[in-house]
Design a protein around this motif. Structure first.
Motif, PDB file in Angstrom:
ATOM      1  N   TRP A  10     -66.428 -15.908  62.313  1.00  0.00           N
ATOM      2  CA  TRP A  10     -67.865 -15.694  62.131  1.00  0.00           C
ATOM      3  C   TRP A  10     -68.585 -17.023  61.954  1.00  0.00           C
ATOM      4  N   SER A  11     -69.758 -17.078  62.533  1.00  0.00           N
ATOM      5  CA  SER A  11     -70.687 -18.133  62.151  1.00  0.00           C
ATOM      6  C   SER A  11     -71.187 -17.836  60.736  1.00  0.00           C
ATOM      7  N   PHE A  12     -71.703 -18.851  60.073  1.00  0.00           N
ATOM      8  CA  PHE A  12     -72.297 -18.656  58.751  1.00  0.00           C
ATOM      9  C   PHE A  12     -73.500 -17.725  58.859  1.00  0.00           C
ATOM     10  N   ARG A  13     -73.589 -16.775  57.952  1.00  0.00           N
ATOM     11  CA  ARG A  13     -74.810 -15.976  57.871  1.00  0.00           C
ATOM     12  C   ARG A  13     -75.083 -15.629  56.416  1.00  0.00           C
ATOM     13  N   ARG A  14     -76.305 -15.254  56.149  1.00  0.00           N
ATOM     14  CA  ARG A  14     -76.678 -14.936  54.766  1.00  0.00           C
ATOM     15  C   ARG A  14     -77.697 -13.814  54.739  1.00  0.00           C
ATOM     16  N   GLN A  15     -77.722 -13.145  53.593  1.00  0.00           N
ATOM     17  CA  GLN A  15     -78.669 -12.062  53.350  1.00  0.00           C
ATOM     18  C   GLN A  15     -79.203 -12.272  51.938  1.00  0.00           C
ATOM     19  N   VAL A  16     -80.499 -12.259  51.830  1.00  0.00           N
ATOM     20  CA  VAL A  16     -81.110 -12.476  50.524  1.00  0.00           C
ATOM     21  C   VAL A  16     -80.807 -11.296  49.600  1.00  0.00           C
ATOM     22  N   ILE A  17     -80.330 -11.588  48.399  1.00  0.00           N
ATOM     23  CA  ILE A  17     -80.137 -10.546  47.377  1.00  0.00           C
ATOM     24  C   ILE A  17     -81.475 -10.291  46.681  1.00  0.00           C
ATOM     25  N   SER A  18     -82.085 -11.373  46.249  1.00  0.00           N
ATOM     26  CA  SER A  18     -83.455 -11.285  45.730  1.00  0.00           C
ATOM     27  C   SER A  18     -84.055 -12.675  45.784  1.00  0.00           C
ATOM     28  N   ARG A  19     -85.388 -12.720  45.827  1.00  0.00           N
ATOM     29  CA  ARG A  19     -86.047 -14.025  45.837  1.00  0.00           C
ATOM     30  C   ARG A  19     -87.353 -13.919  45.064  1.00  0.00           C
ATOM     31  N   TYR A  20     -87.215 -13.912  43.751  1.00  0.00           N
ATOM     32  CA  TYR A  20     -88.383 -13.828  42.844  1.00  0.00           C
ATOM     33  C   TYR A  20     -89.268 -12.642  43.240  1.00  0.00           C
TER      34      TYR A  20
END
Ligand code: MN
Length: 267
Positions: free
Chosen positions: A52-62
């Protein structure tokens, strides 16, 4: 040495290092590529499993999901970006250490730099031969026992452009006879490279031994470090490498922060 004098000696060494770091006499150089969705991963034939390429999903952002908290879930392979190859990564080392079992004494170790960037500029498929390494040791002294051979190719300068970096599978590596010799007849703990993997882009087609660096180094219980950059900032010898893979239980490798300690007057 008595227990007291041993303690004094070790305290003194740490104090010296602390002073050297504070004064800048010892510098910390980051050899790690930034990790993002654009980080190159190794291209494999379509019938093979794919990292996999790096990926991300926001959990929370203020926000409503966490008014005071910013954090992400991330996903990536053990071999995405600057990373550490453990012996179990290859069939030849399948009964040896996984990444969590690698002794910490191997993770802080001396490093030397062999510069083949001129040869690679002339031929992107350049393979490092035993002759090149022996020419190097004739000039610069022995390979470091328990340390790293860092193979400088200039490839790190391509690392911001995925197409340039992968170069349609034409990237430098290590010749099979040299890989076998480095693995079994020298005392290095591993090889660090600037390319996407420790083997040449064409190493899968080698008739005598495909992927010779992986095969021989991991058979010998040794390691790989990939996608390093900034090797031109290191002295030919005298750096101390700090490689810090995550201790993934049973893992074949890990994304890795790689730092080098260098004396300012040795660069
Ligand atoms: Mn790898």
């Amino acid at each position: 040495m008595t227990a007291m004098s041993q303690q004094q000696a070790s305290t003194s060494a740490i104090e010296l290092l602390t002073v050297a770091l504070e004064s800048g006499a010892v510098e910390v150089i980051d050899l790690t590529a930034p990790l993002s969705e654009d980080t190159p991963v190794i291209p494999l034939p379509p019938e093979r499993g794919q990292p996999w390429s790096f990926r991300r999903q926001v959990i929370s952002r203020y926000d409503a999901l966490g008014p005071q908290v910013y954090w992400n879930n991330i996903a990536l392979s053990e071999h995405t970006g600057t990373h550490f190859d453990a012996p179990v990564h290859w069939a030849s080392g399948r009964h040896l250490h996984d990444v969590q079992q690698v002794p910490t004494s191997h993770l802080v170790a001396p490093a030397v730099v062999l510069d083949a960037s001129a040869e690679v500029a002339a031929d992107p498929d350049f393979l490092l031969g035993r002759r090149h390494v022996e020419d190097w040791t004739d000039r610069h002294g022995p390979l470091p026992a328990g340390g790293w051979l860092l193979y400088r190719t200039g490839w790190g300068s391509r690392s911001t452009d995925n197409v340039d970096f992968i170069n349609d599978g034409h990237t430098p590596g290590i010749a099979p006879d040299c890989a076998r010799w480095l693995a079994h007849e020298t005392d290095i703990v591993g090889i660090g490279v600037e390319t996407v993997g420790t083997d040449a882009g064409q190493a899968g087609t080698f008739v005598d031994q495909p992927y010779p660096c992986h095969w021989h180094m991991h058979a010998a219980g040794k390691y790989g470090l990939t996608q390093l950059r900034g090797l031109e900032q290191l002295p030919v010898r005298g750096a101390v490498l700090i490689a810090s893979p995550l201790p993934i239980v049973g893992g074949s490798g890990s994304p890795c922060r790689v730092l080098a300690l260098v004396s300012r007057d040795r660069r």
